[in-house]
Scaffold this active site. Structure first.
Site, PDB file in Angstrom:
ATOM      1  N   TYR A  54      -9.658   5.722   6.860  1.00 12.61           N
ATOM      2  CA  TYR A  54      -9.863   6.190   8.229  1.00 12.61           C
ATOM      3  C   TYR A  54     -10.928   7.278   8.185  1.00 12.61           C
ATOM      4  O   TYR A  54     -10.733   8.322   7.549  1.00 12.61           O
ATOM      5  CB  TYR A  54      -8.576   6.774   8.802  1.00 12.61           C
ATOM      6  CG  TYR A  54      -7.509   5.753   9.137  1.00 12.61           C
ATOM      7  CD1 TYR A  54      -7.290   5.345  10.457  1.00 12.61           C
ATOM      8  CD2 TYR A  54      -6.708   5.196   8.145  1.00 12.61           C
ATOM      9  CE1 TYR A  54      -6.315   4.419  10.775  1.00 12.61           C
ATOM     10  CE2 TYR A  54      -5.724   4.266   8.455  1.00 12.61           C
ATOM     11  CZ  TYR A  54      -5.534   3.885   9.766  1.00 12.61           C
ATOM     12  OH  TYR A  54      -4.554   2.968  10.070  1.00 12.61           O
TER      13      TYR A  54
ATOM     14  N   TYR B  25       3.548   7.051   9.816  1.00 14.76           N
ATOM     15  CA  TYR B  25       2.744   5.868   9.504  1.00 14.76           C
ATOM     16  C   TYR B  25       3.587   4.801   8.813  1.00 14.76           C
ATOM     17  O   TYR B  25       3.509   3.602   9.144  1.00 14.76           O
ATOM     18  CB  TYR B  25       1.555   6.253   8.617  1.00 14.76           C
ATOM     19  CG  TYR B  25       0.462   5.203   8.562  1.00 14.76           C
ATOM     20  CD1 TYR B  25      -0.696   5.347   9.299  1.00 14.76           C
ATOM     21  CD2 TYR B  25       0.601   4.061   7.765  1.00 14.76           C
ATOM     22  CE1 TYR B  25      -1.705   4.384   9.258  1.00 14.76           C
ATOM     23  CE2 TYR B  25      -0.387   3.098   7.712  1.00 14.76           C
ATOM     24  CZ  TYR B  25      -1.536   3.253   8.471  1.00 14.76           C
ATOM     25  OH  TYR B  25      -2.512   2.296   8.426  1.00 14.76           O
TER      26      TYR B  25
ATOM     27  N   LYS C 241       0.832   0.632  15.057  1.00 12.36           N
ATOM     28  CA  LYS C 241       2.200   0.647  15.559  1.00 12.36           C
ATOM     29  C   LYS C 241       2.553  -0.517  16.487  1.00 12.36           C
ATOM     30  O   LYS C 241       3.741  -0.722  16.777  1.00 12.36           O
ATOM     31  CB  LYS C 241       2.468   1.970  16.296  1.00 12.36           C
ATOM     32  CG  LYS C 241       2.611   3.145  15.351  1.00 12.36           C
ATOM     33  CD  LYS C 241       3.921   3.084  14.595  1.00 12.36           C
ATOM     34  CE  LYS C 241       3.962   4.013  13.410  1.00 12.36           C
ATOM     35  NZ  LYS C 241       3.407   3.454  12.188  1.00 12.36           N
TER      36      LYS C 241
ATOM     37  N   HIS D 272       0.843  -1.191   0.000  1.00  6.99           N
ATOM     38  CA  HIS D 272       0.000   0.000   0.000  1.00  6.99           C
ATOM     39  C   HIS D 272       0.877   1.240   0.000  1.00  6.99           C
ATOM     40  O   HIS D 272       1.811   1.355   0.799  1.00  6.99           O
ATOM     41  CB  HIS D 272      -0.914   0.015   1.231  1.00  6.99           C
ATOM     42  CG  HIS D 272      -2.087  -0.894   1.105  1.00  6.99           C
ATOM     43  ND1 HIS D 272      -3.208  -0.784   1.897  1.00  6.99           N
ATOM     44  CD2 HIS D 272      -2.339  -1.926   0.268  1.00  6.99           C
ATOM     45  CE1 HIS D 272      -4.086  -1.726   1.561  1.00  6.99           C
ATOM     46  NE2 HIS D 272      -3.576  -2.426   0.568  1.00  6.99           N
TER      47      HIS D 272
ATOM     48  N   PRO E  46      -4.623   0.943  18.480  1.00 13.03           N
ATOM     49  CA  PRO E  46      -4.329   0.416  17.139  1.00 13.03           C
ATOM     50  C   PRO E  46      -4.487   1.418  16.005  1.00 13.03           C
ATOM     51  O   PRO E  46      -4.165   1.081  14.864  1.00 13.03           O
ATOM     52  CB  PRO E  46      -5.329  -0.730  17.005  1.00 13.03           C
ATOM     53  CG  PRO E  46      -6.472  -0.340  17.894  1.00 13.03           C
ATOM     54  CD  PRO E  46      -5.853   0.376  19.049  1.00 13.03           C
TER      55      PRO E  46
END
Length: 391
Positions: free
Chosen positions: A201, A385, A297, A72, A293
Protein backbone atom coordinates in the site's frame (compact mmCIF):
# COMPACT_ATOMS: atom_id res chain seq x y z
CA UNK A 1 -42.97 -23.54 -4.28
CA UNK A 2 -42.22 -23.04 -0.59
CA UNK A 3 -38.95 -23.12 1.34
CA UNK A 4 -37.74 -22.19 4.79
CA UNK A 5 -35.19 -19.62 3.55
CA UNK A 6 -35.36 -17.87 0.19
CA UNK A 7 -31.97 -16.43 -0.77
CA UNK A 8 -31.88 -13.71 -3.41
CA UNK A 9 -28.46 -13.48 -5.03
CA UNK A 10 -25.99 -16.20 -5.97
CA UNK A 11 -22.77 -14.39 -5.17
CA UNK A 12 -20.43 -15.44 -2.35
CA UNK A 13 -22.77 -14.27 0.43
CA UNK A 14 -25.85 -16.08 -0.83
CA UNK A 15 -23.95 -19.22 -1.76
CA UNK A 16 -22.10 -19.41 1.55
CA UNK A 17 -25.35 -18.96 3.47
CA UNK A 18 -27.00 -21.71 1.42
CA UNK A 19 -24.08 -24.03 2.08
CA UNK A 20 -24.10 -23.42 5.85
CA UNK A 21 -27.87 -23.94 6.01
CA UNK A 22 -27.74 -27.10 3.90
CA UNK A 23 -25.12 -28.67 6.16
CA UNK A 24 -27.34 -27.90 9.17
CA UNK A 25 -30.46 -29.41 7.57
CA UNK A 26 -32.29 -26.13 6.89
CA UNK A 27 -33.89 -26.10 3.43
CA UNK A 28 -33.41 -23.08 1.18
CA UNK A 29 -33.58 -21.95 -2.44
CA UNK A 30 -31.11 -19.59 -4.16
CA UNK A 31 -32.27 -17.28 -6.97
CA UNK A 32 -29.55 -15.64 -9.09
CA UNK A 33 -30.43 -13.20 -11.86
CA UNK A 34 -27.31 -13.84 -13.99
CA UNK A 35 -26.14 -16.98 -15.76
CA UNK A 36 -23.51 -19.26 -14.23
CA UNK A 37 -20.69 -18.15 -16.52
CA UNK A 38 -21.21 -14.49 -15.63
CA UNK A 39 -21.27 -15.16 -11.89
CA UNK A 40 -18.12 -17.29 -12.01
CA UNK A 41 -16.18 -14.68 -14.01
CA UNK A 42 -17.24 -11.57 -12.09
CA UNK A 43 -13.99 -9.95 -10.86
CA UNK A 44 -14.17 -8.72 -7.29
CA UNK A 45 -12.18 -9.07 -4.08
CA UNK A 46 -9.11 -11.22 -3.60
CA UNK A 47 -8.27 -11.01 0.13
CA UNK A 48 -9.91 -13.38 2.62
CA UNK A 49 -9.53 -12.59 6.30
CA UNK A 50 -9.22 -15.26 8.97
CA UNK A 51 -12.95 -15.42 9.97
CA UNK A 52 -13.96 -15.79 6.30
CA UNK A 53 -11.57 -18.70 5.82
CA UNK A 54 -12.90 -20.24 9.03
CA UNK A 55 -16.48 -19.93 7.71
CA UNK A 56 -15.56 -21.52 4.38
CA UNK A 57 -13.90 -24.40 6.21
CA UNK A 58 -16.99 -24.83 8.39
CA UNK A 59 -19.05 -24.97 5.19
CA UNK A 60 -16.80 -27.68 3.72
CA UNK A 61 -15.84 -25.31 0.90
CA UNK A 62 -12.15 -24.69 1.58
CA UNK A 63 -10.42 -27.69 0.02
CA UNK A 64 -9.08 -25.79 -3.00
CA UNK A 65 -8.53 -22.64 -0.94
CA UNK A 66 -6.28 -24.55 1.46
CA UNK A 67 -4.40 -26.13 -1.44
CA UNK A 68 -4.03 -23.10 -3.73
CA UNK A 69 -4.61 -19.97 -1.62
CA UNK A 70 -1.60 -17.77 -0.85
CA UNK A 71 -1.18 -17.24 2.89
CA UNK A 72 0.00 -13.74 3.80
CA UNK A 73 1.32 -12.80 7.22
CA UNK A 74 1.42 -9.05 6.67
CA UNK A 75 1.33 -6.04 4.38
CA UNK A 76 3.87 -3.40 3.44
CA UNK A 77 3.23 0.34 3.72
CA UNK A 78 5.24 2.80 1.63
CA UNK A 79 5.56 6.58 1.99
CA UNK A 80 8.28 9.19 1.67
CA UNK A 81 10.61 6.70 -0.04
CA UNK A 82 10.35 4.35 2.96
CA UNK A 83 8.87 0.90 3.43
CA UNK A 84 7.48 -0.63 6.62
CA UNK A 85 6.08 -4.14 7.03
CA UNK A 86 3.20 -4.82 9.43
CA UNK A 87 3.45 -8.40 10.74
CA UNK A 88 0.00 -9.84 11.40
CA UNK A 89 0.52 -13.05 13.44
CA UNK A 90 2.68 -11.33 16.06
CA UNK A 91 0.04 -8.63 16.54
CA UNK A 92 -3.17 -10.68 16.20
CA UNK A 93 -2.59 -13.90 18.16
CA UNK A 94 -1.76 -15.75 14.96
CA UNK A 95 -4.47 -14.48 12.60
CA UNK A 96 -3.48 -13.90 8.95
CA UNK A 97 -5.08 -13.39 5.52
CA UNK A 98 -5.29 -15.40 2.29
CA UNK A 99 -5.06 -14.28 -1.33
CA UNK A 100 -7.77 -16.27 -3.12
CA UNK A 101 -9.95 -14.54 -5.68
CA UNK A 102 -13.69 -14.15 -5.15
CA UNK A 103 -14.21 -15.81 -8.53
CA UNK A 104 -12.59 -18.97 -7.13
CA UNK A 105 -14.68 -18.85 -3.95
CA UNK A 106 -17.82 -18.61 -6.08
CA UNK A 107 -16.75 -21.49 -8.34
CA UNK A 108 -16.13 -23.69 -5.30
CA UNK A 109 -19.49 -22.86 -3.71
CA UNK A 110 -21.45 -23.29 -6.95
CA UNK A 111 -19.91 -26.70 -7.61
CA UNK A 112 -20.84 -27.87 -4.10
CA UNK A 113 -24.33 -26.39 -4.34
CA UNK A 114 -25.12 -28.06 -7.65
CA UNK A 115 -23.63 -31.38 -6.55
CA UNK A 116 -25.26 -31.78 -3.16
CA UNK A 117 -26.93 -28.61 -1.99
CA UNK A 118 -30.28 -26.85 -2.10
CA UNK A 119 -31.83 -25.65 -5.39
CA UNK A 120 -29.86 -22.95 -7.20
CA UNK A 121 -31.59 -21.24 -10.11
CA UNK A 122 -29.57 -19.11 -12.52
CA UNK A 123 -31.23 -16.46 -14.72
CA UNK A 124 -34.02 -16.16 -12.15
CA UNK A 125 -34.91 -12.47 -12.18
CA UNK A 126 -36.57 -11.39 -8.92
CA UNK A 127 -39.11 -8.62 -9.50
CA UNK A 128 -40.41 -8.03 -5.98
CA UNK A 129 -40.54 -9.25 -2.38
CA UNK A 130 -43.94 -8.94 -0.76
CA UNK A 131 -45.27 -9.58 2.72
CA UNK A 132 -42.06 -8.89 4.61
CA UNK A 133 -44.05 -8.25 7.78
CA UNK A 134 -46.07 -11.49 7.49
CA UNK A 135 -45.17 -15.05 8.48
CA UNK A 136 -44.91 -16.09 4.82
CA UNK A 137 -43.19 -13.49 2.62
CA UNK A 138 -43.32 -14.12 -1.14
CA UNK A 139 -40.57 -13.68 -3.73
CA UNK A 140 -41.86 -13.00 -7.24
CA UNK A 141 -39.46 -13.88 -10.06
CA UNK A 142 -39.27 -14.94 -13.69
CA UNK A 143 -37.41 -18.06 -14.81
CA UNK A 144 -37.27 -19.69 -18.24
CA UNK A 145 -39.97 -17.34 -19.49
CA UNK A 146 -42.45 -18.07 -16.69
CA UNK A 147 -43.62 -15.96 -13.76
CA UNK A 148 -43.01 -17.82 -10.50
CA UNK A 149 -43.62 -17.26 -6.79
CA UNK A 150 -41.44 -18.60 -3.98
CA UNK A 151 -43.02 -18.42 -0.54
CA UNK A 152 -40.67 -18.55 2.42
CA UNK A 153 -40.50 -18.49 6.17
CA UNK A 154 -37.61 -16.04 5.80
CA UNK A 155 -36.07 -14.08 2.91
CA UNK A 156 -32.42 -13.03 2.75
CA UNK A 157 -31.35 -10.36 0.29
CA UNK A 158 -27.80 -10.92 -0.96
CA UNK A 159 -28.55 -9.06 -4.20
CA UNK A 160 -26.46 -5.93 -3.71
CA UNK A 161 -27.15 -2.24 -3.28
CA UNK A 162 -29.29 -2.07 -6.44
CA UNK A 163 -31.18 -5.31 -5.74
CA UNK A 164 -34.92 -5.48 -5.17
CA UNK A 165 -34.78 -6.83 -1.61
CA UNK A 166 -34.00 -3.39 -0.19
CA UNK A 167 -37.41 -2.24 -1.44
CA UNK A 168 -39.24 -4.83 0.70
CA UNK A 169 -39.32 -2.43 3.66
CA UNK A 170 -41.75 0.52 3.49
CA UNK A 171 -40.31 4.00 2.95
CA UNK A 172 -39.02 5.53 6.15
CA UNK A 173 -38.40 2.24 7.98
CA UNK A 174 -34.72 2.07 7.05
CA UNK A 175 -32.09 4.77 6.74
CA UNK A 176 -28.98 4.74 4.57
CA UNK A 177 -25.80 6.61 5.50
CA UNK A 178 -23.27 7.09 2.73
CA UNK A 179 -20.13 8.84 1.59
CA UNK A 180 -18.72 9.24 -1.93
CA UNK A 181 -14.96 9.73 -2.25
CA UNK A 182 -13.44 12.24 -4.71
CA UNK A 183 -11.33 9.62 -6.51
CA UNK A 184 -11.54 6.15 -8.06
CA UNK A 185 -9.24 3.18 -8.68
CA UNK A 186 -7.88 2.17 -12.06
CA UNK A 187 -7.32 -1.57 -11.68
CA UNK A 188 -5.33 -3.86 -13.95
CA UNK A 189 -4.63 -7.56 -14.27
CA UNK A 190 -1.22 -8.38 -15.72
CA UNK A 191 0.36 -11.65 -16.81
CA UNK A 192 3.52 -11.14 -14.79
CA UNK A 193 4.68 -12.65 -11.49
CA UNK A 194 4.09 -10.26 -8.55
CA UNK A 195 6.96 -7.97 -7.64
CA UNK A 196 6.30 -8.58 -3.94
CA UNK A 197 5.55 -11.40 -1.53
CA UNK A 198 2.80 -9.44 0.27
CA UNK A 199 0.52 -6.55 -0.65
CA UNK A 200 2.05 -3.08 -0.92
CA UNK A 201 0.00 0.00 0.00
CA UNK A 202 1.73 3.15 -1.23
CA UNK A 203 1.08 6.77 -0.25
CA UNK A 204 2.49 9.23 -2.78
CA UNK A 205 2.12 12.92 -3.69
CA UNK A 206 1.02 11.56 -7.10
CA UNK A 207 -1.77 9.49 -5.50
CA UNK A 208 -2.30 6.08 -3.97
CA UNK A 209 -1.12 2.77 -5.48
CA UNK A 210 -1.67 -0.86 -4.45
CA UNK A 211 0.25 -3.93 -5.54
CA UNK A 212 -1.70 -7.16 -5.06
CA UNK A 213 -1.81 -10.49 -6.87
CA UNK A 214 -4.17 -13.20 -8.03
CA UNK A 215 -1.65 -16.04 -8.25
CA UNK A 216 2.12 -16.59 -8.44
CA UNK A 217 1.86 -15.77 -12.15
CA UNK A 218 -0.76 -12.98 -12.22
CA UNK A 219 -0.43 -9.50 -10.67
CA UNK A 220 -3.31 -7.24 -9.68
CA UNK A 221 -2.47 -3.53 -9.33
CA UNK A 222 -4.38 -0.32 -8.72
CA UNK A 223 -3.83 3.40 -9.21
CA UNK A 224 -5.78 6.27 -7.68
CA UNK A 225 -7.36 8.25 -10.56
CA UNK A 226 -9.92 11.07 -10.83
CA UNK A 227 -13.60 10.15 -10.79
CA UNK A 228 -14.94 9.69 -14.31
CA UNK A 229 -11.65 8.31 -15.66
CA UNK A 230 -11.95 6.24 -18.84
CA UNK A 231 -9.52 3.29 -18.67
CA UNK A 232 -9.05 3.57 -22.42
CA UNK A 233 -7.25 6.89 -21.80
CA UNK A 234 -4.47 5.06 -19.96
CA UNK A 235 -1.98 3.37 -22.28
CA UNK A 236 -0.17 0.36 -20.83
CA UNK A 237 3.20 2.11 -20.70
CA UNK A 238 1.67 5.09 -18.92
CA UNK A 239 0.19 2.78 -16.27
CA UNK A 240 3.51 1.05 -15.61
CA UNK A 241 5.38 4.35 -15.46
CA UNK A 242 2.91 5.76 -12.96
CA UNK A 243 3.03 2.62 -10.81
CA UNK A 244 6.83 2.82 -10.84
CA UNK A 245 6.72 6.42 -9.63
CA UNK A 246 4.23 5.77 -6.83
CA UNK A 247 5.94 2.63 -5.49
CA UNK A 248 9.43 4.21 -5.55
CA UNK A 249 11.52 3.74 -2.39
CA UNK A 250 15.14 4.29 -1.46
CA UNK A 251 16.53 0.89 -2.39
CA UNK A 252 16.92 -1.61 -5.21
CA UNK A 253 13.30 -2.85 -5.37
CA UNK A 254 12.04 -3.12 -8.96
CA UNK A 255 8.50 -3.35 -10.36
CA UNK A 256 8.06 -6.18 -12.86
CA UNK A 257 6.18 -5.30 -16.03
CA UNK A 258 4.16 -7.57 -18.28
CA UNK A 259 1.15 -7.76 -20.63
CA UNK A 260 -1.95 -6.08 -19.20
CA UNK A 261 -4.97 -8.30 -19.79
CA UNK A 262 -7.75 -6.24 -18.18
CA UNK A 263 -8.42 -2.64 -17.13
CA UNK A 264 -11.35 -1.24 -15.18
CA UNK A 265 -12.25 1.77 -13.05
CA UNK A 266 -13.77 1.29 -9.61
CA UNK A 267 -15.56 4.22 -7.90
CA UNK A 268 -15.03 4.59 -4.15
CA UNK A 269 -17.93 4.87 -1.73
CA UNK A 270 -19.12 3.93 1.74
CA UNK A 271 -22.71 3.05 2.61
CA UNK A 272 -24.63 1.49 5.52
CA UNK A 273 -28.36 0.77 5.70
CA UNK A 274 -29.98 0.42 9.12
CA UNK A 275 -31.57 -1.76 10.31
CA UNK A 276 -30.50 -4.81 8.32
CA UNK A 277 -33.85 -6.49 8.92
CA UNK A 278 -37.50 -5.70 8.39
CA UNK A 279 -40.01 -8.34 9.50
CA UNK A 280 -38.85 -11.64 8.03
CA UNK A 281 -36.62 -10.07 5.38
CA UNK A 282 -32.90 -9.74 6.12
CA UNK A 283 -30.19 -7.86 4.24
CA UNK A 284 -26.64 -9.18 3.95
CA UNK A 285 -23.47 -8.08 2.18
CA UNK A 286 -23.65 -5.23 -0.32
CA UNK A 287 -27.43 -5.07 0.05
CA UNK A 288 -26.78 -3.64 3.52
CA UNK A 289 -23.35 -2.00 3.33
CA UNK A 290 -20.57 -1.01 0.95
CA UNK A 291 -16.96 -0.18 1.83
CA UNK A 292 -14.16 1.28 -0.25
CA UNK A 293 -11.81 -1.57 -1.21
CA UNK A 294 -8.77 -0.14 0.57
CA UNK A 295 -9.38 -2.19 3.70
CA UNK A 296 -10.26 -5.45 1.87
CA UNK A 297 -13.53 -5.71 3.80
CA UNK A 298 -16.35 -6.07 1.24
CA UNK A 299 -16.46 -9.84 0.74
CA UNK A 300 -15.35 -10.44 4.31
CA UNK A 301 -18.17 -8.37 5.80
CA UNK A 302 -20.65 -10.27 3.64
CA UNK A 303 -19.27 -13.59 4.86
CA UNK A 304 -19.52 -12.40 8.47
CA UNK A 305 -23.17 -11.36 7.95
CA UNK A 306 -24.22 -14.74 6.64
CA UNK A 307 -22.21 -16.65 9.25
CA UNK A 308 -24.12 -14.76 11.96
CA UNK A 309 -27.42 -15.23 10.11
CA UNK A 310 -26.85 -18.94 9.51
CA UNK A 311 -26.34 -19.50 13.23
CA UNK A 312 -29.55 -17.60 13.96
CA UNK A 313 -31.58 -19.54 11.38
CA UNK A 314 -30.20 -22.88 12.57
CA UNK A 315 -31.07 -21.96 16.15
CA UNK A 316 -34.63 -21.14 15.03
CA UNK A 317 -34.81 -24.46 13.19
CA UNK A 318 -33.47 -26.61 16.03
CA UNK A 319 -34.89 -24.90 19.13
CA UNK A 320 -37.69 -22.65 17.91
CA UNK A 321 -35.97 -19.63 19.48
CA UNK A 322 -35.88 -16.41 17.46
CA UNK A 323 -33.59 -14.51 19.84
CA UNK A 324 -30.58 -14.56 17.51
CA UNK A 325 -32.74 -13.57 14.53
CA UNK A 326 -34.10 -10.62 16.46
CA UNK A 327 -30.56 -9.57 17.38
CA UNK A 328 -29.17 -10.07 13.86
CA UNK A 329 -29.14 -6.43 12.76
CA UNK A 330 -27.59 -5.07 15.96
CA UNK A 331 -25.05 -7.91 16.08
CA UNK A 332 -23.89 -7.27 12.50
CA UNK A 333 -24.00 -3.48 12.57
CA UNK A 334 -21.54 -3.21 15.45
CA UNK A 335 -19.00 -5.07 13.31
CA UNK A 336 -20.04 -3.30 10.10
CA UNK A 337 -19.38 0.16 11.53
CA UNK A 338 -16.00 -0.98 12.87
CA UNK A 339 -15.08 -2.19 9.36
CA UNK A 340 -16.46 1.00 7.80
CA UNK A 341 -14.24 3.07 10.07
CA UNK A 342 -11.18 0.96 9.31
CA UNK A 343 -11.82 1.20 5.55
CA UNK A 344 -12.31 4.96 5.88
CA UNK A 345 -9.06 5.24 7.83
CA UNK A 346 -7.08 3.23 5.27
CA UNK A 347 -8.60 5.21 2.42
CA UNK A 348 -8.11 8.71 3.82
CA UNK A 349 -4.64 7.98 5.23
CA UNK A 350 -3.27 6.71 1.92
CA UNK A 351 -5.09 8.64 -0.83
CA UNK A 352 -4.46 12.19 -1.95
CA UNK A 353 -7.62 14.27 -1.92
CA UNK A 354 -7.68 16.63 -4.92
CA UNK A 355 -8.31 19.54 -2.52
CA UNK A 356 -6.08 18.56 0.37
CA UNK A 357 -3.57 21.03 1.76
CA UNK A 358 0.02 20.58 2.79
CA UNK A 359 -1.24 20.40 6.37
CA UNK A 360 -3.46 17.44 5.43
CA UNK A 361 -0.52 15.66 3.81
CA UNK A 362 1.63 16.16 6.91
CA UNK A 363 -1.13 14.61 9.02
CA UNK A 364 -1.12 11.55 6.74
CA UNK A 365 2.64 11.22 7.03
CA UNK A 366 2.40 11.55 10.81
CA UNK A 367 -0.17 8.76 10.96
CA UNK A 368 1.96 6.42 8.84
CA UNK A 369 5.01 7.27 10.96
CA UNK A 370 3.01 6.34 14.05
CA UNK A 371 2.10 2.91 12.63
CA UNK A 372 5.79 2.30 11.97
CA UNK A 373 6.87 3.39 15.46
CA UNK A 374 4.00 2.38 17.75
CA UNK A 375 3.21 -1.31 18.42
CA UNK A 376 -0.26 -0.24 19.57
CA UNK A 377 -1.03 1.55 16.27
CA UNK A 378 0.40 -1.35 14.26
CA UNK A 379 -1.64 -3.85 16.27
CA UNK A 380 -4.88 -1.95 15.67
CA UNK A 381 -4.24 -1.98 11.92
CA UNK A 382 -3.27 -5.66 11.91
CA UNK A 383 -6.23 -6.79 14.01
CA UNK A 384 -8.74 -4.97 11.83
CA UNK A 385 -7.10 -6.05 8.58
CA UNK A 386 -6.84 -9.74 9.52
CA UNK A 387 -10.47 -9.71 10.66
CA UNK A 388 -12.07 -9.15 14.02
CA UNK A 389 -13.52 -12.30 15.58
CA UNK A 390 -17.19 -12.93 14.92
CA UNK A 391 -19.47 -12.07 17.86
Amino acid sequence: MHTTVGIIGGGPAGLLLARLLHRAGVDCVVLESRDRAYVEQRQRAGILEQPTVDALREAGAAQRLDAEGLVHDGIELRWDGRAHRVDFPSLTDGRRVWVYAQTEVVKDLIALQLAEGAPLFFEAQVTSVEGADTDRPAVHYTHEGRDEVLTCDYVVGCDGFHGVTRAAAPAGVQRTYDRVYPYSWLGILADVPPSCDELIYAHSPRGFALHSMRSPEVSRLYLQVPNGTDPADWADERIWDELDARFAIDGDWKLRRGPITAKSVLPMRSSVTEPMRYGRVFLAGDAAHIVPPTGAKGLNLAAADVAVLARALVRRHTTGSTDLLEAYSDTCLSRVWRAEHFSYFMTTALHTDPEQSGFDTRLQISQLDRIASSPHAAAELAQNYAGLPLP
